[in-house]
Design a protein around this motif. Structure first.
Motif, short mmCIF file in Angstrom:
data_model
loop_
_atom_site.label_atom_id
_atom_site.label_comp_id
_atom_site.label_asym_id
_atom_site.label_seq_id
_atom_site.Cartn_x
_atom_site.Cartn_y
_atom_site.Cartn_z
N LEU A 348 0.91 -1.16 0.03
CA LEU A 348 -0.09 -0.11 0.02
C LEU A 348 0.82 1.20 -0.07
CD1 LEU A 348 -2.73 -1.10 2.83
CD2 LEU A 348 -2.90 -1.24 0.24
N LYS A 357 -3.45 1.08 -3.36
CA LYS A 357 -2.82 -0.27 -3.83
C LYS A 357 -1.69 -0.08 -4.55
CE LYS A 357 -6.65 -3.43 -2.99
NZ LYS A 357 -7.33 -4.61 -3.68
N PRO A 416 0.36 -4.54 3.31
CA PRO A 416 -1.02 -4.59 3.19
C PRO A 416 -1.74 -5.82 4.47
CG PRO A 416 -0.57 -5.51 1.38
CD PRO A 416 0.70 -4.83 1.93
#
Length: 449
Positions: A348, A357, A416
């Motif tokens: 991220l 993303k 993430p």
């Protein structure tokens, strides 16, 4: 203290400027002692703090207070006699307010120095007069240059252990100044000190009459503060959309956040990024009052003329001075996590209030701070590495070059899976071409865009 004197002090502090600075240096160069001496001699230490340090020093068999304990607060730091974490201290003199970041000296804590120096306007690099400029000294100078810290102070410490010899100081100052200048550090000030004895920290030294420059505190109090965010490109990251739904204001829609840089005015035409839509500022609310102009770092609510789809993470900028948006980010990063950063890794990217993303497409090089050489195609970056990366994001970002704005030219890469910060990034000036963007393959999982 009487209420009158309290008010006078508050007014005096409000009128002073703020300087953020960081200390750095090799292990045992005396950073924490310098900070402790600075706080002690400037009378910025509370009585109970000093008593606690004196008690801790006696329990370790030391007759005099170990002023390093004022900043080395972790148990592991006290046991090992080293600084591990970044220690922040806030103090003030009649001339200026300070936020100090005491950073570690160990090579394995280079990432902590990046954290401490990322918002600093000045860096104090300590050198042991007996050892001179060493590898870690060059590393800290390079980090300060990469982070574009505008002022660097070379504090040649432990002059009492070299008989306060001017030639020793002069040789170290000349070597460091030459190296830092090659890195592009704009201003370097060398000061001979003894943090343990207090020479040239707050009071001028009686042992070094050959030195006619300022003490450390005098320099900190008088160095020009150049972090005037109002002079930068105006940027407003939207943090929150306000829709109160009241009878008095049934159609109220405001965009709240902190102005990152520059100033905004009622009637000004602005672009909303990354969409590129343009509109006009109709009102600015600050602390419940309507104002005609607001500037960094004020927190405000901005109202716009048109009903545009705007949400958290969008950026407002003057229409005539809006940054270009991109999905291909080239940047220098300092890797701060224990797990490596690898090509193809899904991450991220957090820029101001926007998180998207992204995929690490390439790691072109890793910087060798010892001689500033580039190690090509390292394949990965590990903890404390500094290198160039190319990242592809799922959505466009309005990034400034870090050289133009330290606030809107920086970002974080985040894991993430667990939210761990992987790397701190400084955006470069060049981005991939539109052709490269068009040729990027898309994948159904939403990551390989």
């Amino acid at each position: 203290m009487s209420s009158t004197s309290t008010e006078q002090l508050s007014e005096q502090l409000a009128a002073t400027t703020l300087l953020r600075f960081a200390t750095a240096g090799s292990v045992d160069d005396g950073k924490s002692t310098l900070v402790g001496r600075l706080l002690h001699d400037s009378k910025s230490v509370l009585t109970d703090q000093l008593e606690a340090v004196e008690h801790a020093s006696r329990s370790r068999g030391q007759e005099a207070p170990d002023l390093a304990l004022l900043t080395d607060g972790l148990r592991a730091e006290r046991e090992q006699g080293i600084t591990i974490d970044v220690a922040y201290r806030y103090f003030a003199t009649p001339r200026r307010r300070f936020i100090l970041a005491d950073t570690p000296g160990h090579v394995q804590y280079t990432r902590n120095m990046v954290t401490g120096a990322s918002t600093a306007e000045l860096a104090v690099v300590l050198v042991d007069a007996r050892n001179g400029v060493v590898e870690q000294t060059r590393r800290h100078a390079a980090v300060a240059a990469l982070l574009r810290v505008p002022h660097v102070v070379l504090a040649v410490n432990k002059m009492d252990l070299v008989d306060y010899a001017e030639p020793v100081f002069a040789a170290i100052a000349e070597e460091f100044t030459r190296y830092a200048s090659e890195l592009g550090v704009p201003e370097i000030t060398a000061i001979p000190i003894s943090a343990l004895a207090g020479d040239n920290v707050v009071e001028p030294s009686a042992h070094m009459d050959w030195y006619g420059g300022p003490t450390v505190l005098e320099h900190l109090e008088t160095v020009p503060v150049s972090h005037d965010l109002t002079a930068c490109h105006a940027r407003f990251p939207v943090q929150y959309v306000i829709r109160p739904q009241t009878a008095e204001h049934p159609d109220y829609r405001g965009y709240a956040g902190q102005i990152a840089a520059g100033a905004f005015r009622v009637g000004e035409k602005v672009s909303v990024l990354p969409s590129g839509r343009t509109t006009t500022i109709t009102a600015i609310d600050a602390l419940g009052e309507s104002v005609d102009i607001a500037w960094a770092p004020q927190s405000v609510t901005i109202r716009l003329a048109d009903d545009i789809d705007i949400s958290r993470g969008d950026l407002l900028a003057p229409a005539a001075d809006a940054p270009a948006t991109t999905q291909d980010v080239e940047a220098t990063v300092c890797h701060v996590a224990d797990q490596p950063l690898t090509v193809g890794q899904r991450v991220l990217l957090k820029h101001t209030t926007r998180t998207v993303k992204a995929i690490v497409k390439e790691i072109p090089s890793r910087l060798t701070l010892d001689d500033l050489s580039q190690h090509p195609a390292p394949g990965q970056l590990v903890a404390n590495d500094i290198g160039r990366v190319k990242v592809r994001t799922a959505e466009p970002l309005a990034l400034d070059a870090y050289a133009d704005s330290r606030r809107t030219g920086s970002f974080l890469l985040i894991d993430p899976a667990d939210g761990t910060t992987l790397a701190a990034g400084m955006a470069g000036d060049s981005f991939a071409t539109a052709k490269a963007v068009a040729e990027a393959a898309a994948d159904d999982d939403g990551w390989d865009f």
